[in-house]
Design a protein around this motif. Structure first.
Motif, short mmCIF file in Angstrom:
data_model
loop_
_atom_site.label_atom_id
_atom_site.label_comp_id
_atom_site.label_asym_id
_atom_site.label_seq_id
_atom_site.Cartn_x
_atom_site.Cartn_y
_atom_site.Cartn_z
N ARG A 199 0.84 -1.21 0.00
CA ARG A 199 0.00 0.00 0.00
C ARG A 199 0.87 1.25 0.00
O ARG A 199 0.56 2.24 -0.67
N PHE A 200 1.95 1.22 0.77
CA PHE A 200 2.86 2.36 0.86
C PHE A 200 3.48 2.65 -0.52
O PHE A 200 3.52 3.80 -0.97
N ASP A 228 2.30 1.83 -3.35
CA ASP A 228 1.21 2.27 -4.22
C ASP A 228 0.89 3.75 -3.99
O ASP A 228 0.84 4.56 -4.92
N GLU A 229 0.69 4.11 -2.71
CA GLU A 229 0.32 5.49 -2.37
C GLU A 229 1.36 6.49 -2.83
O GLU A 229 1.03 7.63 -3.16
N HIS A 230 2.64 6.08 -2.81
CA HIS A 230 3.70 7.01 -3.19
C HIS A 230 4.08 6.89 -4.66
O HIS A 230 5.08 7.49 -5.09
N GLY A 231 3.29 6.12 -5.41
CA GLY A 231 3.53 6.03 -6.85
C GLY A 231 4.92 5.51 -7.20
O GLY A 231 5.51 5.92 -8.20
N ASN A 246 5.74 -1.50 -8.72
CA ASN A 246 4.93 -2.23 -7.73
C ASN A 246 3.90 -3.07 -8.48
O ASN A 246 3.10 -2.52 -9.24
#
Ligand code: AMP
Ligand code: GLY
Length: 432
Positions: free
Chosen positions: A111-112, A114-117, A121
């Motif tokens: 998730r981390f 993903d959230e930071h693009g 991933n």
């Protein structure tokens, strides 16, 4: 000022860290749950204690007046040993438990990223209910990797289409007592590791390493903690281009920026796919075995890097010898599923010849050193080419004898390296 380094952990990786510290001016103390005879021989003091107990580690750090600490394994990080050392005024070159979640919680990790693009991933879903996870396996068009969210010593992952069928993966989940699993797109390619020294916003990467997780030759059998690994005399591996290495380092840099304030080793595990490196996982520490490839060729003083980190300085640029390394573990017969302990280890630094010897999980008794149920010791050849390094490692294994022990003799041999190159050429459509 002369430094006193406390090393936490007692495996092969930590023996390699101990050797790197011993090469500097610093004084070394070590503590671990098991007494590693190699580390004990290098240290001024060795305390057997629960290495995941923050209070016990801090008490020992204070009693030896440690000025800096290095934490090798992941479980002390998960339990907050690094936080406790920092709180007690002993700088730990290791992430605190919140930052270590990049390793210790795979759902947080995905998730981390993903959230930071962060590029590379893979597609993923997180499930807290095993029946929903099984339903997702049925619906998903393609193969998945099934991963428990928590720590499993590298042994919890099941890759559909590689290690098991979809039905077996579902059975595995239903029979497990996992609270949370990550299901992610299966990545196809060749795996490699890049470990970076990180502090004060600086990222200093080491050469790429390829580990061998499967227990038996030809990459067969169950996953292990790692049976052996190699590096080339260049920063990339024979199946990679320099651009592949740079792309992996760029991903690590992006993660460090997103983590904001991370310190210690950040370990990126990548799958080199037809379209470049993708992220298999991140670890918050050196790899075991990978540290045994990397630290012996590190020419920069290891303790200088740690003290620069502690003192808020820019990390020194790292220099690595342009040499190849091959590391092979000797493990007990039957490892990892039915390991048989109690074989006498008939190798020491002298009989290892030109190879380096790193002890891992062994039992040092009065009349000698005996195997336990985990990886026993590793031998590492360092030479101008992978082939020469492999021969040095094999000579040392031959000197150790095979009684009660097993190794993967194929690691680092020309045939296996060529297979990796052919595999990548095939995936890339023969364009390399
Ligand atoms: P990990 O515990 O995440 O390092 O996973 C153990 C091993 O499982 C890795 O070294 C890979 O060989 C394999 N693996 C993990 N994730 C994937 C994936 N998404 N696709 C293919 N193989 C994977
Ligand atoms: N060699 C794999 C690991 O240390 O996680």
């Amino acid at each position: 000022m002369s430094e006193t380094v406390l090393l936490v952990g007692g495996g092969g990786r930590e023996h390699a860290i101990a050797s790197a510290v011993a090469d500097s001016e610093a004084t070394l103390y070590a503590c671990a749950s098991n007494r590693n005879p190699g580390i004990a021989a290098l240290a001024d003091g060795f305390e057997q204690l629960d290495e995941t107990d923050p209070d016990a580690v801090v008490d020992y750090a204070e009693s030896v007046e440690a000025t800096v600490a290095v934490v090798g394994p992941e479980s002390p990080l998960a339990e907050g040993v690094s936080d406790a050392l920092d709180d007690a005024g002993v700088y730990a070159f290791a992430p605190n438990s919140a930052e270590a979640r990049i390793e210790t919680d795979k759902s947080f990790q995905r998730r981390f990223l993903d959230e930071h693009g962060i590029p590379g991933n893979p597609a993923f879903e997180v499930f807290d209910d095993m029946e929903s996870a099984c339903a997702f396996i049925d619906e998903y068009d393609g193969d998945l990797a099934v991963k428990p969210a928590g720590l499993t010593g590298g042994k919890g992952v099941r890759v559909i289409g590689d290690q098991c069928t979809a039905e077996e993966a579902k059975e595995y989940l239903r029979d497990s007592d996992y609270d949370r699993v990550v299901l992610e797109e299966r990545l196809v390619g060749e795996e490699f590791t890049v470990q970076a020294f990180v502090a004060n916003g600086d990222v200093r990467p080491a050469p790429a390493v390829q580990d061998h997780k499967r227990a038996y030759e030809g990459d067969e059998g169950p996953n292990t903690g790692g049976m052996g690994s190699y590096t080339d005399a260049t920063v990339e591996l024979p199946f990679m281009t320099p651009d592949d290495y740079t792309a992996a380092v760029d991903i690590i840099r992006a993660v460090v920026e997103a983590l904001d304030g991370y310190k210690g080793i950040l370990y990126g595990q990548f799958m080199l796919t037809a379209v470049g490196p993708k992220i298999v996982e991140f670890n918050a520490r050196f790899g075991d075995p990978e540290a045994m490839n990397t630290l012996p060729v590190l020419e920069t003083d290891f303790v200088d890097v740690i003290t620069a980190a502690r003192d808020g300085e820019s990390l020194p640029e790292l220099s690595f010898a342009h040499q190849a390394t091959v590391c092979k573990y000797a493990v007990p017969e039957g490892y990892p599923t039915d390991p048989v302990s109690g074989a006498k280890v008939a190798i020491d630094e002298e009989s290892a010849g030109d190879a380096l010897l790193f002890y891992a999980s062994v039992d040092a008794r009065e009349d000698g050193i005996y195997t336990t149920t985990s990886r026993s010791f590793a031998v590492v050849g360092v030479a101008d080419s992978i082939t020469e390094a492999e021969e040095i490692a094999e000579d040392a294994l031959a000197a150790a004898g095979e009684e009660g022990l097993r190794s993967r003799h194929d690691i680092g041999k020309p045939d296996l390296i060529q297979q990796r190159i052919d595999h990548m050429n095939e995936l890339r459509g023969g364009t390399e």
